[in-house]
Design an enzyme around this catalytic site. Structure first.
Site, PDB file in Angstrom:
ATOM      1  CD  GLU A 262      19.229 104.999 -20.342  1.00 21.60           C
ATOM      2  OE1 GLU A 262      19.558 104.270 -19.388  1.00 21.60           O
ATOM      3  OE2 GLU A 262      18.256 105.759 -20.313  1.00 21.60           O
TER       4      GLU A 262
ATOM      5  CD1 TRP B 266      23.729 105.978 -17.246  1.00 20.28           C
ATOM      6  CD2 TRP B 266      22.223 107.071 -18.496  1.00 20.28           C
ATOM      7  NE1 TRP B 266      23.070 106.856 -16.423  1.00 20.28           N
ATOM      8  CE2 TRP B 266      22.138 107.536 -17.164  1.00 20.28           C
ATOM      9  CE3 TRP B 266      21.374 107.631 -19.465  1.00 20.28           C
ATOM     10  CZ2 TRP B 266      21.230 108.527 -16.788  1.00 20.28           C
ATOM     11  CZ3 TRP B 266      20.474 108.601 -19.075  1.00 20.28           C
ATOM     12  CH2 TRP B 266      20.414 109.043 -17.741  1.00 20.28           C
TER      13      TRP B 266
ATOM     14  CG  ASN C 200      14.268 106.120 -19.821  1.00 20.97           C
ATOM     15  OD1 ASN C 200      14.955 105.734 -20.765  1.00 20.97           O
ATOM     16  ND2 ASN C 200      14.557 105.816 -18.560  1.00 20.97           N
ATOM     17  CD  GLU C 201      15.585 102.176 -18.337  1.00 23.78           C
ATOM     18  OE1 GLU C 201      15.473 102.155 -17.099  1.00 23.78           O
ATOM     19  OE2 GLU C 201      16.671 101.994 -18.916  1.00 23.78           O
TER      20      GLU C 201
ATOM     21  NE  ARG D  31      16.934 108.540 -24.410  1.00 21.57           N
ATOM     22  CZ  ARG D  31      16.822 107.685 -23.393  1.00 21.57           C
ATOM     23  NH1 ARG D  31      17.837 106.928 -23.052  1.00 21.57           N
ATOM     24  NH2 ARG D  31      15.688 107.570 -22.736  1.00 21.57           N
TER      25      ARG D  31
ATOM     26  CG  HIS E  35      14.730 109.543 -18.092  1.00 21.13           C
ATOM     27  ND1 HIS E  35      15.576 109.155 -19.099  1.00 21.13           N
ATOM     28  CD2 HIS E  35      15.126 108.845 -16.998  1.00 21.13           C
ATOM     29  CE1 HIS E  35      16.448 108.263 -18.638  1.00 21.13           C
ATOM     30  NE2 HIS E  35      16.192 108.066 -17.349  1.00 21.13           N
TER      31      HIS E  35
ATOM     32  CD  GLU F  23      22.169 105.173 -11.502  1.00 20.23           C
ATOM     33  OE1 GLU F  23      22.061 106.005 -12.414  1.00 20.23           O
ATOM     34  OE2 GLU F  23      21.648 104.051 -11.555  1.00 20.23           O
ATOM     35  CD1 TRP F  24      17.972 106.465 -11.789  1.00 14.94           C
ATOM     36  CD2 TRP F  24      16.708 108.200 -11.160  1.00 14.94           C
ATOM     37  NE1 TRP F  24      17.588 107.150 -12.920  1.00 14.94           N
ATOM     38  CE2 TRP F  24      16.817 108.210 -12.567  1.00 14.94           C
ATOM     39  CE3 TRP F  24      15.952 109.215 -10.555  1.00 14.94           C
ATOM     40  CZ2 TRP F  24      16.219 109.185 -13.370  1.00 14.94           C
ATOM     41  CZ3 TRP F  24      15.351 110.185 -11.355  1.00 14.94           C
ATOM     42  CH2 TRP F  24      15.487 110.154 -12.735  1.00 14.94           C
TER      43      TRP F  24
ATOM     44  CG  ASN G 168      17.420 102.511 -22.351  1.00 13.73           C
ATOM     45  OD1 ASN G 168      17.669 102.916 -23.483  1.00 13.73           O
ATOM     46  ND2 ASN G 168      16.751 103.230 -21.463  1.00 13.73           N
TER      47      ASN G 168
ATOM     48  CE1 TYR H 296      23.211 101.441 -17.986  1.00 17.15           C
ATOM     49  CE2 TYR H 296      20.916 101.104 -18.598  1.00 17.15           C
ATOM     50  CZ  TYR H 296      21.990 101.944 -18.398  1.00 17.15           C
ATOM     51  OH  TYR H 296      21.859 103.288 -18.617  1.00 17.15           O
TER      52      TYR H 296
ATOM     53  CD  GLN I 222      19.336 109.748 -14.052  1.00 15.81           C
ATOM     54  OE1 GLN I 222      18.820 109.547 -15.141  1.00 15.81           O
ATOM     55  NE2 GLN I 222      20.130 108.875 -13.483  1.00 15.81           N
TER      56      GLN I 222
HETATM   57  C1  BGC Z   1      17.890 104.734 -16.544  1.00 17.69           C
HETATM   58  C2  BGC Z   1      18.871 105.804 -16.120  1.00 17.69           C
HETATM   59  C3  BGC Z   1      19.800 105.241 -15.057  1.00 17.69           C
HETATM   60  C4  BGC Z   1      20.564 104.100 -15.676  1.00 17.69           C
HETATM   61  C5  BGC Z   1      21.600 103.449 -14.753  1.00 17.69           C
HETATM   62  C6  BGC Z   1      18.491 103.369 -16.679  1.00 17.69           C
HETATM   63  O1  BGC Z   1      17.626 102.466 -16.068  1.00 17.69           O
HETATM   64  O2  BGC Z   1      17.209 105.120 -17.696  1.00 17.69           O
HETATM   65  O3  BGC Z   1      18.145 106.896 -15.661  1.00 17.69           O
HETATM   66  O4  BGC Z   1      20.624 106.202 -14.517  1.00 17.69           O
HETATM   67  O5  BGC Z   1      19.669 103.091 -16.051  1.00 17.69           O
HETATM   68  O6  BGC Z   1      20.983 102.874 -13.651  1.00 17.69           O
END
Ligand code: BGC
Length: 497
Positions: free
Chosen positions: A400, A444, A188-189, A99, A144, A451-452, A331, A333, A41
């Site tokens: 995150e 994060w 990661n995830e 990180r 990751h 962003e993917w 992580n 969100y 990223q």
């Molecule tokens: C991931 C990150 C991603 C972030 C926001 C997480 O799922 O580890 O790579 O950018 O979320 O979408």
């Protein structure tokens, strides 16, 4: 932007005891204050100095509108060439921890230890050494999302060979960097990679195997993680004294109708099919959660299949997997409201197996840069308490957490900082009211980055990056300035917000 917040703040702060206001209370001594990034990223330099391709290089170069405007991470934030600029941002924030992830195919171009790319080793040596010279603790993720393409060509995470390749790669990293790196995250995830990479196919490597791909990929990732943990334990722990874990993402889930038993059960399944899928075997008993096993096998039976699509671990594997994390890396969100959904007639998929439907609560604000990111700070507190109660009161790091803005993003991100501030208040309640052993918090992300599938449209950075300018300048958002104050005070001052 601030106006949307005023209407939303009561919902944002609707945790059970909003009467207790921890503002002005310090975080525990030695609390880790971090920010996170991932190699693909931010680094760019996708083929620089002998780096081999990863699945994300292939996926983005194939085009096909799977990524916003067919953007790629070829250049990204240019961190491979601009590490000193990133370090300036880290110092400006006063981070105690940073990180980042290693690009597997920058170190081992074909994924195997037969050929080592010395330039890659030098790059990460430079990063680690300069972090330490500035009193910043490196937290290193081995993988990751950016699997070396050569390994994907041989089956990727659907193949047991990748378990062995990962273990050798991990051993190489522990041996090369472990004299200085003491906090490791293997994968990661795994949820995201398994489901989006190998079932829905919306992320690299783009495999569409609904109903089977995610379960198989996850099965191998769990084994790979456990193998690497044992390698560390056997060969390095005594001399290096570090800790190894795996970063697990999860939503918090509330039943859509709190009085409906079916919705309550569906909310449990939502967390089970995401967090517990990995945490139960790794932290508890070496095996998948009972709720997941019974649910998938019942659905398979209804679909006329005598055996479950969820693979099984052997007794030996269970023993090998159980207890292979030295701390809990979370992580977080967002949160969801969950309704039971009968999926008897749906074609096989993990989402159909779960029989749980996500409903968006219209009163929850949504981060402007990510339609999936409903802002629910109190959900984090509930998730932390769930982890404490379910996984034997582990030491937890939030590795995150963040809120995106859409491009173009204002440097004055007052509303976003309010999301961070409310989240930090919930964290204080988790620590001091609920007794969660939370040792650190990582935003994060340090920088706006690739962003993917959203490309550069979705900006999660504490620092703005101008991707149109070849110098890729980094400029702090207001959130960065406020976060630096929190770090300097080890807490939110009453005046904040
Ligand atoms: C991931 C990150 C991603 C972030 C926001 C997480 O799922 O580890 O790579 O950018 O979320 O979408």
């Amino acid at each position: 932007m601030a106006s949307a917040l005023s209407g939303a703040s009561s919902t944002l702060d609707s945790s059970s005891d909003s009467s207790w206001n921890p503002e002005g209370i310090s975080f525990p001594k030695s609390f880790a204050w971090g920010a996170s990034t991932a190699a693909y990223q931010v680094e760019g330099g996708w083929d620089a100095d002998g780096k081999g391709p990863s699945v994300w290089d292939t996926f983005t170069h194939q085009g096909g509108d799977r990524v916003f405007k067919n953007q790629t991470g070829d250049v990204a934030c240019g961190s491979y060439a601009l590490w000193e600029e990133d370090l300036k941002c880290i110092k400006q924030l006063g981070l105690t921890h940073y990180r980042f992830s290693l690009s597997w195919s920058r170190l081992l171009p074909d994924g195997k230890t037969g050929f080592i790319n010395q330039k890659g080793v030098e790059y990460y040596d430079k990063m680690i050494d300069s972090l330490l010279a500035n009193d910043v603790t490196p937290v290193v993720t081995l993988y990751h999302f950016d699997l070396p393409q050569r390994l994907e060509d041989q089956g990727g995470w659907r193949s047991g060979a990748t378990v062995e390749a990962f273990d050798s790669y991990a051993q190489f990293c522990f041996r090369t960097f472990g004299d200085r790196v003491k906090l490791w995250i293997t994968i990661n995830e795994p949820y995201v990679m398994a489901e989006l990479g190998y079932a829905e196919g919306t992320m690299a490597p783009g495999i569409k195997e609904l109903g089977t791909g995610a379960y198989l990929a996850a099965h191998n990732m769990i084994k790979a993680h456990a193998a690497a943990w044992h390698t560390y334990d056997r060969l390095f722990r005594k001399t290096q004294g570090g800790l190894v874990s795996i970063a697990l993402n999860s939503d918090w889930a509330e039943p859509f109708d709190p009085n409906s038993v079916a919705d309550q059960e569906a909310a449990k399944r939502h967390v089970a099919f995401c967090l517990d899928w990995f945490a139960t075997p790794i932290f508890l008993n070496g095996d998948y959660p009972a709720i997941m096993k019974s649910q998938i096998s019942a659905v398979c039976k209804r679909q006329g299949s005598p055996s479950s699509r969820l693979p099984e671990f052997t007794q030996e594997e269970k023993m090998m997997i159980k207890g292979t994390a030295d701390f809990f890396s979370l992580n977080y969100y967002t949160s969801r409201k969950i309704k039971h959904r009968d999926n008897t007639h749906s074609p096989p998929s993990m989402s159909a197996d779960k029989e749980a439907e996500q409903v968006t609560d219209p009163s929850w604000p949504v981060a402007t840069g990510s339609s999936w990111l409903a802002v629910v700070p109190w959900g984090l507190r509930r998730l932390l308490e769930y982890i404490k109660d379910t996984y034997n009161h582990p030491i937890i790091y939030i590795t995150e957490n963040g809120f995106s803005q859409s491009d173009p993003a204002a440097l004055d991100d007052t509303q976003r900082w309010e999301y961070f501030r409310l989240t930090l208040l919930e964290i204080l309640k988790a620590i001091y009211v609920d007794g969660v052993q939370l040792k650190g918090y990582f935003v994060w992300s340090l920088l706006d980055n690739f962003e993917w599938t959203c490309g550069y449209r979705s900006r999660f950075g504490l620092f703005h990056v101008d991707f149109e300018n070849p110098a890729l300048p980094r400029v702090p958002y207001k959130s960065a300035i406020e976060y630096a104050k929190v770090i300097a005070n080890n807490g939110l001052m009453k005046s904040h917000g």
